[in-house]
Design an enzyme around this catalytic site. Structure first.
Site, PDB file in Angstrom:
ATOM      1  N   ASN A  48       0.820  -1.205   0.000  1.00 22.66           N
ATOM      2  CA  ASN A  48       0.000   0.000   0.000  1.00 22.66           C
ATOM      3  C   ASN A  48       0.856   1.257   0.000  1.00 22.66           C
ATOM      4  OD1 ASN A  48      -2.084   1.937   0.459  1.00 22.66           O
ATOM      5  ND2 ASN A  48      -3.335   0.342   1.366  1.00 22.66           N
ATOM      6  N   ASP A  49       1.369   1.642   1.157  1.00 24.81           N
ATOM      7  CA  ASP A  49       2.095   2.907   1.261  1.00 24.81           C
ATOM      8  C   ASP A  49       3.348   2.946   0.393  1.00 24.81           C
ATOM      9  OD1 ASP A  49       0.235   3.806   3.218  1.00 24.81           O
ATOM     10  OD2 ASP A  49       1.286   2.597   4.709  1.00 24.81           O
ATOM     11  N   VAL A  50       3.992   1.781   0.192  1.00 24.13           N
ATOM     12  CA  VAL A  50       5.257   1.752  -0.558  1.00 24.13           C
ATOM     13  C   VAL A  50       5.062   1.901  -2.058  1.00 24.13           C
ATOM     14  CG1 VAL A  50       6.431   0.405   1.213  1.00 24.13           C
ATOM     15  CG2 VAL A  50       5.278  -0.775  -0.669  1.00 24.13           C
ATOM     16  N   VAL A  51       3.790   1.954  -2.531  1.00 24.29           N
ATOM     17  CA  VAL A  51       3.520   2.178  -3.953  1.00 24.29           C
ATOM     18  C   VAL A  51       2.613   3.393  -4.160  1.00 24.29           C
ATOM     19  CG1 VAL A  51       3.836  -0.245  -4.613  1.00 24.29           C
ATOM     20  CG2 VAL A  51       1.567   0.544  -3.900  1.00 24.29           C
ATOM     21  N   ALA A  85      -0.051   3.421   7.165  1.00 23.73           N
ATOM     22  CA  ALA A  85       0.125   4.840   7.478  1.00 23.73           C
ATOM     23  C   ALA A  85      -1.211   5.553   7.651  1.00 23.73           C
ATOM     24  CB  ALA A  85       0.940   5.523   6.380  1.00 23.73           C
TER      25      ALA A  85
END
Length: 467
Positions: free
Chosen positions: A393-396, A434
């Site tokens: 999720n947050d890393v993309v 996050a």
């Protein structure tokens, strides 16, 4: 040469061998293809350290030690066998708490038996050991609770939280220095120990669950430093060396993780990051979101994969939750049999701890050379036909580059939005760790396949084999 001298030489050699093996073990953990070997080095090193310690002249009886050895081994085996991959960060936090408890109890026992006779020199080591050990105990337990969901994951704060924490910290430092000059003040020592336990709770509670991996790494450093201090207090060289290695590596890892998130360590510790917020560019309501999301059926997604020449798989925590790694490897094997190039894009903080995805995929026998780090894979996304995002999720999230108002703005991400097509496997539209919306999900290139990742991957496999 008498027996005592031979025994001391053996102890020194075993400690030296253990120290060398610890260093080689850390070195081995820096790459997926050498990580297993690194663990073996560390295990043998620890065995040598234990043997050397058991031969120390200060050991009066082996009864209690053997009981502890048997119980500890049984508990360790049970934890290793029963802990799922999704709970590795929590298990790591619990290990830090147990290690910190051990060094704290050693420090308290040393002070109880010797008190004022310790002198200023040893009091520095004992005080440091107990102070950092005690706050690591409770801090690690709170971190474990936040990751496990037992404790609220969002920051728990009150007005003046940081000011109060700083005041308590400096009070602890004041008591520490007071004991150096007046080591016989037992009441001050025990109050300092109790307040350090309280400080560990207050230190971690204001930090959001999204930052717990950094906190765990930092607490690992504290536990190592406490063990190092124990070595100075007891005159044990292997504790000094092992603790220093643990402390330094934990601190370096914390810095690396902060860099991977474009965050400073002070922002992690005092920024109360993790509150649920909208990234700014995502739809404001669920109704708007449903109009902009493109949902695919399994057979439609399978057809896209059949027509691809290059596929990049992006694993995330959702893959670990679903235990889909074996299905993913089978899916990749089918694509490769059709002459489709397959790689795995690994973000430094994907999952809940560094290396989480590497270990998970290695468990499914995914070839190491197919795992590509973020800095190397990002340039390949524009030539990628399909990026398959599984539970990440947050890393993309493109908001890290496009939205200055986003809490993750500036964070290095896997640039899957530059691929020709993006397929995201997700259970629901809930935000990531996050707590913010992901702009990628509303990108015209992106298609969503909802459901359990393992079940979906198995359906992909069936479609590619028989469709």
């Amino acid at each position: 040469m008498d027996a005592e001298l031979i025994k001391q030489v053996f102890i020194d050699v075993s400690y030296l061998g253990a120290s060398v093996l610890f260093i080689f073990g850390l070195k081995g953990l820096t790459a997926p293809n050498t990580a297993r070997r690194g663990m073996y080095f560390a295990e043998v090193g620890m065995a040598l350290a234990i043997i050397g310690t058991l031969l120390q002249a200060s050991v009066v009886t082996y009864t209690g030690i053997l009981i502890g050895l048997v119980l500890g081994s049984l508990i360790g085996v049970a934890i290793a066998m029963l802990t799922p991959m999704t709970a590795m960060p929590e298990r790591t936090a619990l290990s830090h708490a147990c290690g910190a408890l051990a060094v704290t109890l050693v420090g308290v026992a040393e002070y109880y038996h010797h008190g004022a006779a310790l002198g200023s020199g040893k009091m520095i080591a004992i005080g440091f050991e107990v102070l950092f050990g005690a706050l690591t105990i409770t801090g690690s337990l709170i971190a474990m609770g936040k990751l496990q969901g037992i404790i609220k994951g969002t920051p728990v704060t009150f007005k003046g939280q940081n000011a109060f924490n700083f005041a308590l910290f400096f009070a602890l430092i004041g008591m520490f220095f007071y004991l150096i000059f007046v080591p016989g003040q037992a009441l001050v020592f025990y109050i300092m120990t109790a307040l350090a336990l309280v400080f560990g709770v207050l230190f971690v509670m204001p930090i959001g669950a999204a930052d717990m991996p950094v906190v765990i790494s930092l607490l690992n450093s504290y536990a190592g430093l406490a063990a190092c201090a124990t070595g100075f207090a007891l005159g044990n060289n292997i504790l000094i060396i092992g603790g220093a290695l643990d402390g330094a590596s934990g601190l370096i890892l914390s810095i690396i993780m902060c860099k991977a998130m474009n965050r400073s360590i002070t922002n992690v510790l005092f920024g109360a990051f993790g509150q649920v917020a909208n990234s700014g560019n995502a739809p404001a309501s669920s109704a708007d979101a449903s109009q902009r999301i493109r949902e695919l059926k399994v057979d439609e997604a399978a057809e896209i994969f059949r027509n691809a020449q290059r596929v990049v798989i992006v694993p995330g925590y959702g893959l670990a939750v679903a235990q889909a790694q074996h299905a993913v490897r089978e899916f990749a094997d089918i694509l490769k049999s059709k002459n489709i190039d397959v790689k795995y894009a690994i973000h430094p903080v994907a999952g809940r701890m560094p290396g989480h995805m590497n270990v998970l995929l290695a468990e499914a026998n995914v070839p190491y050379d197919e795992l590509v780090e973020m800095d190397d894979i990002n340039s390949q996304f524009p030539q990628t036909d399909v990026s398959l995002v599984i539970g990440a999720n947050d890393v993309v999230n493109p908001a890290a580059h496009s939205n200055p108002g986003s809490p993750i703005y500036g964070m290095p991400i896997l640039e899957v939005d530059k691929s020709m097509n993006v397929i995201v496997l997700k259970r629901s539209m809930n935000p990531g760790f996050a707590g913010i919306e992901n702009e990628l999900f509303y990108n015209p290139k992106t298609s969503m396949v909802f459901g359990d990742a393992k079940d979906t991957m198995n359906k992909f496999v069936h479609e590619l084999k028989h469709g």
